[in-house]
Design an enzyme around this catalytic site. Structure first.
Site, PDB file in Angstrom:
ATOM      1  N   LYS A 170     -20.736  -2.350  20.773  1.00 46.45           N
ATOM      2  CA  LYS A 170     -20.792  -3.435  19.808  1.00 46.45           C
ATOM      3  C   LYS A 170     -20.788  -4.778  20.536  1.00 46.45           C
ATOM      4  O   LYS A 170     -20.370  -4.787  21.695  1.00 46.45           O
ATOM      5  CB  LYS A 170     -19.644  -3.331  18.814  1.00 46.45           C
ATOM      6  CG  LYS A 170     -18.269  -3.733  19.397  1.00 46.45           C
ATOM      7  CD  LYS A 170     -17.215  -3.702  18.357  1.00 46.45           C
ATOM      8  CE  LYS A 170     -16.837  -5.064  17.867  1.00 46.45           C
ATOM      9  NZ  LYS A 170     -15.904  -5.820  18.727  1.00 46.45           N
ATOM     10  N   HIS A 197     -14.820  -2.679  12.682  1.00 49.93           N
ATOM     11  CA  HIS A 197     -13.585  -1.885  12.636  1.00 49.93           C
ATOM     12  C   HIS A 197     -12.988  -1.843  11.225  1.00 49.93           C
ATOM     13  O   HIS A 197     -12.655  -0.792  10.700  1.00 49.93           O
ATOM     14  CB  HIS A 197     -12.529  -2.451  13.592  1.00 49.93           C
ATOM     15  CG  HIS A 197     -13.011  -2.627  15.006  1.00 49.93           C
ATOM     16  ND1 HIS A 197     -13.906  -1.774  15.597  1.00 49.93           N
ATOM     17  CD2 HIS A 197     -12.711  -3.554  15.948  1.00 49.93           C
ATOM     18  CE1 HIS A 197     -14.129  -2.175  16.852  1.00 49.93           C
ATOM     19  NE2 HIS A 197     -13.422  -3.256  17.077  1.00 49.93           N
ATOM     20  N   LYS A 226      -6.358 -13.025  14.822  1.00 54.72           N
ATOM     21  CA  LYS A 226      -5.758 -13.138  16.154  1.00 54.72           C
ATOM     22  C   LYS A 226      -4.547 -14.052  16.039  1.00 54.72           C
ATOM     23  O   LYS A 226      -4.478 -14.901  15.141  1.00 54.72           O
ATOM     24  CB  LYS A 226      -6.742 -13.798  17.117  1.00 54.72           C
ATOM     25  CG  LYS A 226      -7.998 -12.983  17.368  1.00 54.72           C
ATOM     26  CD  LYS A 226      -7.953 -12.311  18.719  1.00 54.72           C
ATOM     27  CE  LYS A 226      -9.256 -11.609  19.033  1.00 54.72           C
ATOM     28  NZ  LYS A 226      -9.068 -10.342  19.737  1.00 54.72           N
ATOM     29  N   HIS A 229     -15.122   1.641  18.483  1.00 47.68           N
ATOM     30  CA  HIS A 229     -14.063   2.419  19.147  1.00 47.68           C
ATOM     31  C   HIS A 229     -12.909   2.761  18.203  1.00 47.68           C
ATOM     32  O   HIS A 229     -12.139   3.668  18.479  1.00 47.68           O
ATOM     33  CB  HIS A 229     -13.585   1.730  20.437  1.00 47.68           C
ATOM     34  CG  HIS A 229     -12.618   0.613  20.221  1.00 47.68           C
ATOM     35  ND1 HIS A 229     -13.009  -0.643  19.875  1.00 47.68           N
ATOM     36  CD2 HIS A 229     -11.269   0.569  20.301  1.00 47.68           C
ATOM     37  CE1 HIS A 229     -11.941  -1.418  19.756  1.00 47.68           C
ATOM     38  NE2 HIS A 229     -10.870  -0.710  20.007  1.00 47.68           N
TER      39      HIS A 229
HETATM   40  C1  BG6 Z   1     -12.550  -5.255  20.109  1.00 43.91           C
HETATM   41  C2  BG6 Z   1     -12.608  -6.732  19.882  1.00 43.91           C
HETATM   42  O1  BG6 Z   1     -13.632  -4.611  19.488  1.00 43.91           O
HETATM   43  O2  BG6 Z   1     -11.341  -4.751  19.569  1.00 43.91           O
HETATM   44  C3  BG6 Z   1     -11.391  -7.445  20.453  1.00 43.91           C
HETATM   45  O3  BG6 Z   1     -13.792  -7.258  20.470  1.00 43.91           O
HETATM   46  C4  BG6 Z   1     -10.119  -6.798  19.955  1.00 43.91           C
HETATM   47  O4  BG6 Z   1     -11.398  -8.814  20.113  1.00 43.91           O
HETATM   48  C5  BG6 Z   1     -10.178  -5.288  20.154  1.00 43.91           C
HETATM   49  O5  BG6 Z   1      -9.026  -7.361  20.643  1.00 43.91           O
HETATM   50  C6  BG6 Z   1      -8.984  -4.623  19.508  1.00 43.91           C
HETATM   51  O6  BG6 Z   1      -8.982  -3.283  19.871  1.00 43.91           O
HETATM   52  P1  BG6 Z   1      -7.639  -2.436  19.813  1.00 43.91           P
HETATM   53  O7  BG6 Z   1      -8.076  -1.053  20.183  1.00 43.91           O
HETATM   54  O8  BG6 Z   1      -6.692  -3.062  20.795  1.00 43.91           O
HETATM   55  O9  BG6 Z   1      -7.142  -2.564  18.403  1.00 43.91           O
END
Ligand code: BG6
Length: 513
Positions: free
Chosen positions: A172, A264, A364, A202
């Site tokens: 992505k 996500h 964030k 992911h």
């Molecule tokens: C990523 C984003 O896809 O996911 C990031 O680009 C973010 O900005 C991250 O921090 C969060 O992933 P996880 O697995 O830590 O929740």
């Protein structure tokens, strides 16, 4: 005594023999996530016998230097520490490096020669998993050159172990809006068929996200009440306490809406709201997710104002430490209007969910890192008890995706004693105590699935287009209001007060996760 719940944690799935070719091998993702994930697959003996990793990048370096860099990355970022010397020495011998620009045909001639040696020496059987850990602007040129160099085998729906296959894994962001996502889909469709394209989100590789399907469809208790008759509303939170972490340039292009919400968060919404699929095949699951996306009430311009709240973090304190405001971050414009927080009230207009609001938020520099899905059930129809606070709290089922992974069900009980005093308690299941905490990383699962040709946990072309179609309208509305600056919120809070108002207007409030 062996913990019976731990059984099954030992991996017995292995990928097909193949070479994993990583474009963008000098990048952060390769060092932090991809190679540590492959190393951990090696530790759990999930890698096929015929296996190789080939890094492709512009910088001049030899195999040994690349291996040393990867070892450093694994030492730092592997979930299993320290590195097991025996596993590493075996794994390291599978790692190679090819230098070259992505737009230079010679790179692909060199890659081809390297892969032919690998096939002969390591038994990778001409199977290739191309991993595009590069910005989308590079996808087109890489795909074209791979095709021109004869490195792509047609179609992948073949019996396992039959002829050679080629697959491509795409990171992505998959585009920037609907038009660019469609253009990218066309780039891939010109060379690969859909079964060969693995678009990564992911979140889908996270154990707790996969568990959503199991929880919903392997238990008979919850599904009968999983709809508008019993559910008052749903809250989905993807909160991070970190800021943009040196990625100001990237974030200025994406903001939280394109970075987290479009992918996500919408995937979490789909898995929560979807109908039971007819099977667990990739297409059956994805068909149901696409139906959810198609049922979302379009965010017409008139709706955005009352249903969407943006925010941008200002200076504050997070976990006791002073945090700069977004506009003070490196590579961020001092007058940036990019949103670092988004909350929305979303409706899934179908039979099951008619009238049930889904409140979703992501941001964030919020008070703490937590991702959870909370299903709030309706109040009891009639209150028998005279509780001092005037009522009984509704039942809530909270699925904690991370951290502190688990599932909690809140219900009301009577406090022991002569008086009928009501008290909320929770039945709490925690992954950590049930299964131990060292569960596989999302990338391990996803890489292995791609090596096996299982696309269930990857997004399909129409899914990604539907996600963008929904989000595009939000941006259109913002553009129409001349992209007014988002309200500020203090770093370390739960977002701007308008986010609380969004629920307060409906007589509800955000859970404190
Ligand atoms: C990523 C984003 O896809 O996911 C990031 O680009 C973010 O900005 C991250 O921090 C969060 O992933 P996880 O697995 O830590 O929740």
């Amino acid at each position: 005594m062996e913990n019976p719940l731990r059984r099954g944690l030992v991996e017995d799935r292995t990928g097909d023999a193949c070479a994993v070719v990583i474009f963008g091998a000098s990048g952060d993702l390769t060092r932090r996530k991809l190679v540590p994930a492959l190393y951990n697959l090696a530790v759990s003996r999930s890698l096929p016998n015929g296996f190789a990793v080939v890094g492709v990048a512009r910088r001049e370096k030899d195999h040994a230097t690349f291996r040393a860099e990867m070892k450093e990355g694994v030492s730092k970022h592997s979930r299993r520490k320290p590195i097991d010397p025996a596993v590493w020495s075996d794994f390291e011998s599978a790692i190679g490096y090819v230098r070259g620009s992505f737009d230079d045909p010679q790179t692909y001639v060199d890659l081809r020669a390297h892969l032919e040696t690998t096939d002969a020496e390591r038994g990778t059987k001409k199977n290739r998993l191309f991993y595009l850990a590069v910005p989308p602007s590079e996808f087109g040129v890489i795909v074209k050159n791979l095709r021109d160099a004869g490195l792509v085998e047609p179609g992948s729906h073949r019996p396992r172990g039959a002829e050679a296959w080629s697959r491509v894994v795409v990171e992505k962001p998959f585009g920037d809006d609907l038009a660019s996502a469609r253009a990218l889909n066309d780039v891939f469709a010109g060379t690969f068929d859909e079964s060969q394209v693995f678009r990564i989100d992911h979140y889908l590789g996270k154990e707790t996200v996969q568990n959503l399907l199991v929880f919903r469809f392997a238990n008979s208790l919850f599904e009968p009440i999983w709809h508008r008759e019993h559910v008052d509303h749903v809250q989905i939170t993807v909160a991070e306490d970190i800021g943009v972490e040196g990625r100001g340039k990237f974030y200025e292009q994406t903001g939280v809406t394109k970075d987290i919400v479009e992918n996500h968060l919408m995937q979490l919404l789909c898995l929560t709201a979807m109908e039971p699929p007819i099977s667990l095949s990739a297409d059956a699951v994805r068909d149901e997710k696409v139906k959810v996306l198609r049922s979302l009430r379009p965010m017409e311009r008139s709706l955005v104002q009352n249903n969407v709240v943006r925010g941008q973090y200002a200076r504050g304190f997070v976990r006791g430490e002073e945090a700069p405001g977004y506009r003070e971050e490196p590579d961020v414009s001092p007058s940036s209007r990019v949103e670092t927080f988004l909350a929305m009230r979303v409706f899934v207009d179908n039979w099951r969910w008619s009238g049930v609001p889904f409140y979703v938020r992501a941001g964030k520099r919020l008070a703490r890192r937590v991702t959870e899905i909370a299903i709030q059930f309706k109040k009891v129809p009639h209150t028998l008890f005279r509780a001092p606070d005037g009522g009984i709290s509704p039942n809530v089922l909270a699925m904690r995706i991370q951290p502190d992974e688990g599932i909690a069900l809140r219900f009301t009980t009577k406090e022991p004693g002569q008086h009928t005093i009501l008290r909320d308690v929770a039945m709490d299941f925690r992954y950590g105590s049930a299964f131990g905490s060292n569960t596989p990383e999302a990338y391990e699962r996803l890489l292995l699935d791609a090596m096996r040709g299982d696309a269930t946990l990857f997004t399909r072309h129409d899914e990604v287009e539907e996600q963008w179609a929904y989000i595009d309208r939000v941006f259109e509305a913002w553009r129409a209001e001349a992209n007014a600056p988002p309200p500020l919120y203090t770093a370390g809070s739960w977002g701007p007060e308008q986010s609380d108002d969004l629920l307060a207007r409906d007589g509800r409030r955000w859970r404190k996760p």
